[in-house]
Design an enzyme around this catalytic site. Structure first.
Site, PDB file in Angstrom:
ATOM      1  N   ASN A   9      18.090  71.806 -10.196  1.00 34.19           N
ATOM      2  CA  ASN A   9      17.466  70.814  -9.317  1.00 34.19           C
ATOM      3  C   ASN A   9      18.582  70.244  -8.438  1.00 34.19           C
ATOM      4  OD1 ASN A   9      16.265  68.610  -8.127  1.00 34.19           O
ATOM      5  ND2 ASN A   9      16.066  67.416 -10.014  1.00 34.19           N
ATOM      6  N   TRP A  10      18.587  70.659  -7.182  1.00 33.60           N
ATOM      7  CA  TRP A  10      19.697  70.261  -6.304  1.00 33.60           C
ATOM      8  C   TRP A  10      19.559  68.826  -5.794  1.00 33.60           C
ATOM      9  CZ3 TRP A  10      20.870  75.037  -2.640  1.00 33.60           C
ATOM     10  CH2 TRP A  10      21.478  76.038  -3.401  1.00 33.60           C
ATOM     11  N   LYS A  11      18.395  68.222  -5.973  1.00 38.97           N
ATOM     12  CA  LYS A  11      18.184  66.853  -5.471  1.00 38.97           C
ATOM     13  C   LYS A  11      18.567  66.795  -3.984  1.00 38.97           C
ATOM     14  CE  LYS A  11      18.986  65.328 -10.135  1.00 38.97           C
ATOM     15  NZ  LYS A  11      19.205  64.245 -11.044  1.00 38.97           N
ATOM     16  N   HIS A  95       9.421  63.998 -11.281  1.00 35.34           N
ATOM     17  CA  HIS A  95      10.822  63.761 -11.667  1.00 35.34           C
ATOM     18  C   HIS A  95      11.055  62.251 -11.761  1.00 35.34           C
ATOM     19  CE1 HIS A  95      15.159  63.496 -11.534  1.00 35.34           C
ATOM     20  NE2 HIS A  95      15.167  64.742 -11.991  1.00 35.34           N
ATOM     21  N   GLU A  97      13.315  60.375 -10.801  1.00 39.41           N
ATOM     22  CA  GLU A  97      13.776  59.717  -9.571  1.00 39.41           C
ATOM     23  C   GLU A  97      12.604  59.471  -8.626  1.00 39.41           C
ATOM     24  OE1 GLU A  97      16.904  62.528  -8.814  1.00 39.41           O
ATOM     25  OE2 GLU A  97      17.949  61.767 -10.582  1.00 39.41           O
ATOM     26  N   GLU A 167      13.121  65.161 -19.832  1.00 39.72           N
ATOM     27  CA  GLU A 167      14.359  64.607 -19.286  1.00 39.72           C
ATOM     28  C   GLU A 167      14.427  63.112 -19.594  1.00 39.72           C
ATOM     29  OE1 GLU A 167      15.927  67.208 -15.858  1.00 39.72           O
ATOM     30  OE2 GLU A 167      14.515  65.792 -15.011  1.00 39.72           O
ATOM     31  N   GLY A 173      22.223  62.450 -15.001  1.00 38.46           N
ATOM     32  CA  GLY A 173      23.360  62.132 -14.128  1.00 38.46           C
ATOM     33  C   GLY A 173      24.328  61.130 -14.728  1.00 38.46           C
ATOM     34  N   SER A 213      22.255  65.788 -17.889  1.00 36.08           N
ATOM     35  CA  SER A 213      23.676  66.029 -18.111  1.00 36.08           C
ATOM     36  C   SER A 213      23.971  67.345 -18.832  1.00 36.08           C
ATOM     37  CB  SER A 213      24.308  64.839 -18.844  1.00 36.08           C
ATOM     38  OG  SER A 213      24.173  63.667 -18.062  1.00 36.08           O
ATOM     39  N   GLY A 234      20.833  69.344 -12.943  1.00 34.63           N
ATOM     40  CA  GLY A 234      21.117  68.770 -11.636  1.00 34.63           C
ATOM     41  C   GLY A 234      22.536  69.110 -11.189  1.00 34.63           C
ATOM     42  N   GLY A 235      23.460  68.171 -11.422  1.00 33.40           N
ATOM     43  CA  GLY A 235      24.837  68.278 -10.919  1.00 33.40           C
ATOM     44  C   GLY A 235      25.505  69.636 -11.155  1.00 33.40           C
TER      45      GLY A 235
HETATM   46  P1  PGA Z   1      21.679  66.098 -14.207  1.00 37.59           P
HETATM   47  O1  PGA Z   1      20.200  66.024 -13.603  1.00 37.59           O
HETATM   48  O2  PGA Z   1      21.846  67.486 -14.792  1.00 37.59           O
HETATM   49  O3  PGA Z   1      22.594  65.866 -13.030  1.00 37.59           O
HETATM   50  O4  PGA Z   1      21.783  65.049 -15.246  1.00 37.59           O
HETATM   51  C1  PGA Z   1      19.105  66.597 -14.254  1.00 37.59           C
HETATM   52  C2  PGA Z   1      17.826  66.379 -13.496  1.00 37.59           C
HETATM   53  O5  PGA Z   1      17.636  65.292 -12.941  1.00 37.59           O
HETATM   54  O6  PGA Z   1      16.973  67.272 -13.425  1.00 37.59           O
END
Ligand code: PGA
Length: 250
Positions: A9-11, A95, A97, A167, A173, A213, A234-235
């Site tokens: 997930n590149w956000k 998600h 966010e 999640e 993050g 994470s 994500g990251g």
């Molecule tokens: P993260 O994000 O791996 O940077 O913690 C995961 C996500 O939000 O899908």
């Protein structure tokens, strides 16, 4: 038999130049994924979607978000028929966010999940508790509600086209991973709810991912757990070398 799954997930990250750099390694990623029998996918920003779709090889490409409306006066939104036009495989839904910054709720998610399924696309339904809920021992309560409302009226013939991503909000993050024990406990609880809502046979077919994470050095341990079929990352998914390192460690 469920495969292992790795979805990035590149956000709101990766410009076109950065996406182009990633694309150079897609053939390598896909050949390793095939060798390891892992389903790999990326959810980039809307503006990188076309580039990824045109270079995806055997990789899946997902949107990060879709509107619950199919068309109309919704400035800034993108509809499910639009992503279908682009040959996109599905979309993240709910998600944390989006829930936090755009006030999405389980009812909105339910509409989107059903619309995506109607169009033959895959919803990746993200669920998870906040730190406050975790500390108050409300994980099962929160997860059950998100599943029951988000999957309301999703038929038994469609449910195995839904991917569920657990999640915990407090681990996204933050570098504060949920332990493998927590991830397995909740993913197995999710499977038990699916069994209650559908059947044991169907619950065994649904992919359940852990996200929060996940890094190349911890992905292996999560994926050894019985009910954790993969990771939503994500990251650590933004750069091709890191994506490859995640895949290598599955
Ligand atoms: P993260 O994000 O791996 O940077 O913690 C995961 C996500 O939000 O899908």
């Amino acid at each position: 038999m469920r495969k292992k799954v790795l979805i990035g997930n590149w956000k709101m990250n990766n410009t076109l130049a950065e996406t182009n750099n990633f694309i150079l390694k897609i053939p390598e990623i896909c050949s390793l994924a095939q060798k390891k029998d892992v389903l790999v996918g990326i959810a980039p920003s809307y503006l990188s979607l076309e580039l990824l779709v045109n270079n995806k090889d055997t990789m899946k490409v997902y949107a990060q978000e879709v509107s619950k409306h199919n068309f109309g006066a919704f400035t800034g939104d993108i509809s499910i028929p639009m992503i279908k036009d682009f040959k996109i495989d599905g979309s993240l839904v709910g998600h944390s966010e989006r829930r936090a910054y755009h006030l999405e709720n389980d009812k909105d998610c339910n509409i989107k999940i059903k619309e995506l399924l109607k169009e033959g696309l895959t919803p990746i339904y993200c669920i998870g508790e906040t730190l406050k809920e975790f500390k108050a021992n409300k994980v099962n309560e929160v997860i059950s509600k998100q599943l029951e409302e988000g999957l309301k009226d999703v038929s038994i013939s469609d449910i195995d086209n839904v991917i569920i991503a657990y999640e915990p909000v407090w681990s996204i993050g933050t570098g504060e991973n949920a332990s493998c024990e927590i991830a397995e406990k909740v993913c197995s609880f999710i499977r038990s709810i699916l069994e209650k809502l559908y059947s044991k046979e169907v619950a065994e077919k649904v992919y359940i991912l852990y996200g929060g994470s996940v890094k190349p050095n911890n992905i292996h341990a999560y994926l050894l757990e019985k009910d954790v079929d993969g990771a939503l990352v994500g990251g650590a998914s933004l750069k091709a070398d890191s994506f490859l390192a995640l895949l290598e460690n599955i």
